[in-house]
Design a protein around this motif. Structure first.
Motif, short mmCIF file in Angstrom:
data_model
loop_
_atom_site.label_atom_id
_atom_site.label_comp_id
_atom_site.label_asym_id
_atom_site.label_seq_id
_atom_site.Cartn_x
_atom_site.Cartn_y
_atom_site.Cartn_z
N ALA A 1 0.83 -1.21 0.00
CA ALA A 1 0.00 0.00 0.00
C ALA A 1 0.86 1.26 0.00
O ALA A 1 0.57 2.22 -0.73
CB ALA A 1 -0.93 0.00 1.20
N ARG A 2 1.94 1.26 0.77
CA ARG A 2 2.83 2.42 0.77
C ARG A 2 3.44 2.63 -0.61
O ARG A 2 3.57 3.77 -1.08
CB ARG A 2 3.93 2.22 1.82
N GLU A 3 3.81 1.54 -1.25
CA GLU A 3 4.37 1.64 -2.60
C GLU A 3 3.35 2.24 -3.56
O GLU A 3 3.68 3.12 -4.38
CB GLU A 3 4.79 0.25 -3.08
N ALA A 4 2.11 1.77 -3.48
CA ALA A 4 1.06 2.28 -4.37
C ALA A 4 0.81 3.76 -4.13
O ALA A 4 0.70 4.56 -5.08
CB ALA A 4 -0.22 1.48 -4.16
N PHE A 5 0.70 4.17 -2.87
CA PHE A 5 0.40 5.56 -2.55
C PHE A 5 1.54 6.50 -2.96
O PHE A 5 1.30 7.63 -3.39
CB PHE A 5 0.10 5.71 -1.06
N ALA A 6 2.77 6.02 -2.82
CA ALA A 6 3.91 6.83 -3.24
C ALA A 6 3.95 6.98 -4.76
O ALA A 6 4.28 8.06 -5.28
CB ALA A 6 5.22 6.21 -2.74
N ALA A 7 3.61 5.91 -5.47
CA ALA A 7 3.66 5.94 -6.93
C ALA A 7 2.48 6.70 -7.54
O ALA A 7 2.61 7.30 -8.61
CB ALA A 7 3.69 4.52 -7.48
N GLU A 8 1.33 6.67 -6.86
CA GLU A 8 0.12 7.28 -7.41
C GLU A 8 -0.62 8.04 -6.31
O GLU A 8 -1.57 7.52 -5.71
CB GLU A 8 -0.78 6.21 -8.04
N PRO A 9 -0.21 9.29 -6.03
CA PRO A 9 -0.84 10.07 -4.95
C PRO A 9 -2.34 10.26 -5.13
O PRO A 9 -3.04 10.53 -4.15
CB PRO A 9 -0.09 11.41 -5.01
N ALA A 10 -2.85 10.13 -6.35
CA ALA A 10 -4.28 10.27 -6.57
C ALA A 10 -5.08 9.23 -5.77
O ALA A 10 -6.25 9.45 -5.46
CB ALA A 10 -4.61 10.14 -8.06
N LEU A 11 -4.45 8.10 -5.44
CA LEU A 11 -5.13 7.10 -4.62
C LEU A 11 -5.43 7.64 -3.22
O LEU A 11 -6.47 7.35 -2.64
CB LEU A 11 -4.28 5.83 -4.51
N VAL A 12 -4.51 8.41 -2.68
CA VAL A 12 -4.71 9.00 -1.35
C VAL A 12 -5.77 10.09 -1.42
O VAL A 12 -6.62 10.20 -0.52
CB VAL A 12 -3.38 9.56 -0.80
N GLU A 13 -5.76 10.88 -2.48
CA GLU A 13 -6.79 11.89 -2.68
C GLU A 13 -8.17 11.24 -2.79
O GLU A 13 -9.15 11.73 -2.22
CB GLU A 13 -6.49 12.71 -3.92
N ALA A 14 -8.24 10.11 -3.50
CA ALA A 14 -9.52 9.40 -3.61
C ALA A 14 -9.98 8.91 -2.24
O ALA A 14 -11.17 9.00 -1.91
CB ALA A 14 -9.37 8.22 -4.57
N ALA A 15 -9.06 8.39 -1.43
CA ALA A 15 -9.41 7.94 -0.08
C ALA A 15 -9.93 9.10 0.76
O ALA A 15 -10.90 8.94 1.53
CB ALA A 15 -8.20 7.30 0.58
N SER A 16 -9.30 10.26 0.63
CA SER A 16 -9.75 11.45 1.35
C SER A 16 -11.18 11.80 1.00
O SER A 16 -12.01 12.09 1.87
CB SER A 16 -8.80 12.62 1.05
N ARG A 17 -11.50 11.76 -0.27
CA ARG A 17 -12.86 12.09 -0.71
C ARG A 17 -13.86 11.01 -0.30
O ARG A 17 -15.00 11.32 0.07
CB ARG A 17 -12.88 12.32 -2.21
N ASP A 18 -13.44 9.75 -0.35
CA ASP A 18 -14.32 8.67 0.13
C ASP A 18 -14.68 8.89 1.60
O ASP A 18 -15.84 8.72 2.00
CB ASP A 18 -13.62 7.32 -0.01
N LEU A 19 -13.68 9.24 2.41
CA LEU A 19 -13.92 9.42 3.84
C LEU A 19 -14.85 10.60 4.09
O LEU A 19 -15.78 10.51 4.91
CB LEU A 19 -12.58 9.63 4.55
N GLN A 20 -14.63 11.69 3.39
CA GLN A 20 -15.49 12.85 3.58
C GLN A 20 -16.91 12.58 3.08
O GLN A 20 -17.88 13.10 3.65
CB GLN A 20 -14.89 14.06 2.85
N ALA A 21 -17.04 11.76 2.05
CA ALA A 21 -18.37 11.41 1.55
C ALA A 21 -19.18 10.65 2.59
O ALA A 21 -20.40 10.82 2.70
CB ALA A 21 -18.25 10.59 0.27
#
Length: 253
Positions: A69-89
């Motif tokens: 997961a750390r590798e994925a988030f470092a390579a594609e920061p948009a995944l973390v942004e998507a998680a942020s929006r999911d949580l706020q939703a």
């Protein structure tokens, strides 16, 4: 959280830290849960640790999934942004939730969705075996099975997150809400195509959506409905087999 504006990932992380500090001050029994936030430097690190802890069944599995997961988030920061929006939703749509910390720590549907985002990143990178391993682990530990080849938007809320199956090639738009025991899958007679779920769709508990069909934007699928044909935007589908209701006259079959 009631305004249309989303917090940035950095703002969300600061808010989570404030909520974690407050929770720990209010009840010492929450110290371990608060550490899920306070022991990490940013949201991506906390998410990776959460994914590893929740879908790993043993120490080695947890460490491997956390690293992935750390590798994925470092390579594609948009995944973390998507998680942020999911949580706020979740906070926007669930009237019982007033903060960001409770759904982050306690809603397994949220964790399962973020684990899928990592497995989908692996799938798109040609690492299908590890992607399937993550899918299997999430299914075993969280009772949510999302195929790595699915396509899912942001601001998605997997409410309750038990008994949920999202099959291969399924496409789900932004702002969808999916309750427990929902199945979205290809028809075995034509496995090349899968359901396409539009923006803002509600799939109620126990609904089944099967085949090469489209569920239009902001449609609603009733509890226990069996849907095997298109549902126009804004319509409601109920029953077995599903029939349309609450549609504009032009949208009715």
């Amino acid at each position: 959280m009631n305004t249309a504006k989303f917090l940035s990932t950095r703002e969300l992380w600061q808010q989570l830290r404030r909520e974690a500090d407050a929770a720990m001050a209010a009840d010492s029994m929450l110290s371990a849960a608060a550490a899920t936030i306070l022991d990490h430097p940013d949201l991506s690190s906390a998410l990776a640790s959460l994914i590893g802890q929740r879908i790993g069944s043993a120490g080695a599995d947890r460490a491997q999934f956390t690293r992935t997961a750390r590798e994925a988030f470092a390579a594609e920061p948009a995944l973390v942004e998507a998680a942020s929006r999911d949580l706020q939703a979740i906070v926007r749509r669930d009237p019982a939730i007033t903060g960001l910390l409770p759904p982050l720590l306690n809603f397994k549907g949220f964790v399962a969705l973020q684990a899928w985002r990592v497995s989908n990143w692996l799938w798109r990178g040609g690492r299908a075996d590890l992607a399937r391993l993550m899918q299997s682990a999430a299914s075993d530990q969280l009772q949510v099975s999302i195929h790595p080849s699915a396509a899912i938007g942001t601001q998605v809320f997997l409410d309750h997150g038990t008994g949920l199956i999202i099959g291969a090639l399924v496409a789900i738009g932004d702002e969808a809400t999916i309750l427990q025991n929902v199945t979205i899958s290809r028809d075995q007679a034509d496995p090349r195509r899968a359901p396409r779920i539009g923006r803002g769709v509600l799939l109620s508990a126990g609904a089944t959506v099967i085949g090469d069909i489209s569920i239009g934007d902001f449609a609603k699928i009733g509890a226990g409905a069996l849907v095997t044909s298109d549902v126009p935007p804004g319509c409601t589908a109920v029953g077995v087999p599903a029939r349309l209701t609450n549609c504009a006259e032009a949208a009715m079959p």
